[in-house]
Motif scaffolding. Structure first.
Motif, mmCIF file in Angstrom:
data_model
loop_
_atom_site.group_PDB
_atom_site.id
_atom_site.type_symbol
_atom_site.label_atom_id
_atom_site.label_comp_id
_atom_site.label_asym_id
_atom_site.label_seq_id
_atom_site.Cartn_x
_atom_site.Cartn_y
_atom_site.Cartn_z
ATOM 1 N N GLN A 7 -23.203 15.212 -33.837
ATOM 2 C CA GLN A 7 -21.811 15.182 -33.381
ATOM 3 C C GLN A 7 -20.855 15.568 -34.509
ATOM 4 N N CYS A 8 -21.160 15.160 -35.734
ATOM 5 C CA CYS A 8 -20.327 15.557 -36.878
ATOM 6 C C CYS A 8 -20.380 17.068 -37.086
ATOM 7 N N LEU B 94 -21.122 19.296 -34.745
ATOM 8 C CA LEU B 94 -20.423 19.890 -33.612
ATOM 9 C C LEU B 94 -18.908 19.804 -33.791
ATOM 10 N N GLY B 95 -18.417 18.664 -34.275
ATOM 11 C CA GLY B 95 -16.985 18.504 -34.512
ATOM 12 C C GLY B 95 -16.477 19.453 -35.586
ATOM 13 N N PRO C 218 -15.576 20.170 -26.749
ATOM 14 C CA PRO C 218 -16.023 18.797 -26.448
ATOM 15 C C PRO C 218 -16.322 18.580 -24.964
ATOM 16 N N ALA D 205 -19.982 17.638 -23.810
ATOM 17 C CA ALA D 205 -20.234 16.339 -23.172
ATOM 18 C C ALA D 205 -20.841 16.497 -21.789
ATOM 19 N N LEU E 142 -19.946 9.208 -24.008
ATOM 20 C CA LEU E 142 -19.803 10.651 -24.217
ATOM 21 C C LEU E 142 -18.813 11.244 -23.220
ATOM 22 N N SER F 44 -14.986 12.895 -24.002
ATOM 23 C CA SER F 44 -14.624 14.259 -23.597
ATOM 24 C C SER F 44 -13.438 14.244 -22.638
#
Length: 192
Positions: free
Chosen positions: A11-12, A14-15, A93, A97, A126, A130
């Motif tokens: 997730q980090c 992806l962010g 996001p 998600a 999740l 989103s």
């Protein structure tokens, strides 16, 4: 619990990718066809793995692998289409998600995969996160990106389930090669 560390790291990443995409995409106009074409062309180099066991696949499984690659590129096209009309911080996001949610639904129907209580709670979190990003966007922007983002998430889910079917039945090299060839095929169609 090592899966938790991997999930948080993913997730980090992806962010961070979403922020970098946002910065890069502000500078240029997105051409979904061009982006999808080049990604498909680059992915087409997976055919180099065919000599490592990719020639002995059953025809139906080969078609499933090709279909997975085609579905993946179609999902990318719709994702780029949504990005051209909205903010990366909203589109990515939402697609990120919803893809696992649709994957869960489709895998539940086709492969009879099930989630336990804590996994289901993670899915709810999740979705809530989103939704927060999505509803923070201006209403006109939400309207422009909603349909292509949802369609993209569904196609990513279908591609993922098809890829799982392929990898359950054959070697990694064979499955990967034929999925990538499917992406190359779709890329060639986009060129025309």
């Amino acid at each position: 619990m090592s899966w938790l560390v991997v999930a948080i790291a993913a997730q980090c990443i992806l962010g961070t990718s979403a922020v970098v995409d946002k910065v890069l995409l502000k500078r240029t106009k997105i051409d979904p066809v061009s982006y999808t074409f080049w990604l498909g062309l680059i992915g087409g180099f997976g055919f180099l793995l065919l000599p490592f066991g990719g020639f002995g696949m059953v025809f139906g499984l080969m078609m499933t692998a090709l279909g997975s690659g085609i579905l993946f590129l179609a999902a990318l096209f719709l994702l780029f289409y949504a990005l051209a009309r909205g903010q990366a911080s909203t589109v990515l996001p939402l697609a990120g998600a919803l893809s696992p949610v649709f994957t869960l639904i489709i895998a539940n129907q086709i492969l009879e995969d099930r989630l336990g209580g804590s996994d289901l709670a993670g899915f709810v979190l999740l979705l809530a996160a989103s939704a927060l990003f999505f509803f923070a966007e201006h209403r006109d922007a939400r309207r422009a990106i909603f349909a292509p983002t949802i369609a993209s998430a569904v196609l990513f889910a279908l591609a993922g389930v098809a890829a799982k079917i392929v990898f359950l039945e054959t070697s990694f090299a064979a499955g990967f090669a034929w999925i990538k060839i499917g992406k190359k095929f779709k890329s060639c169609v986009l060129e025309k």
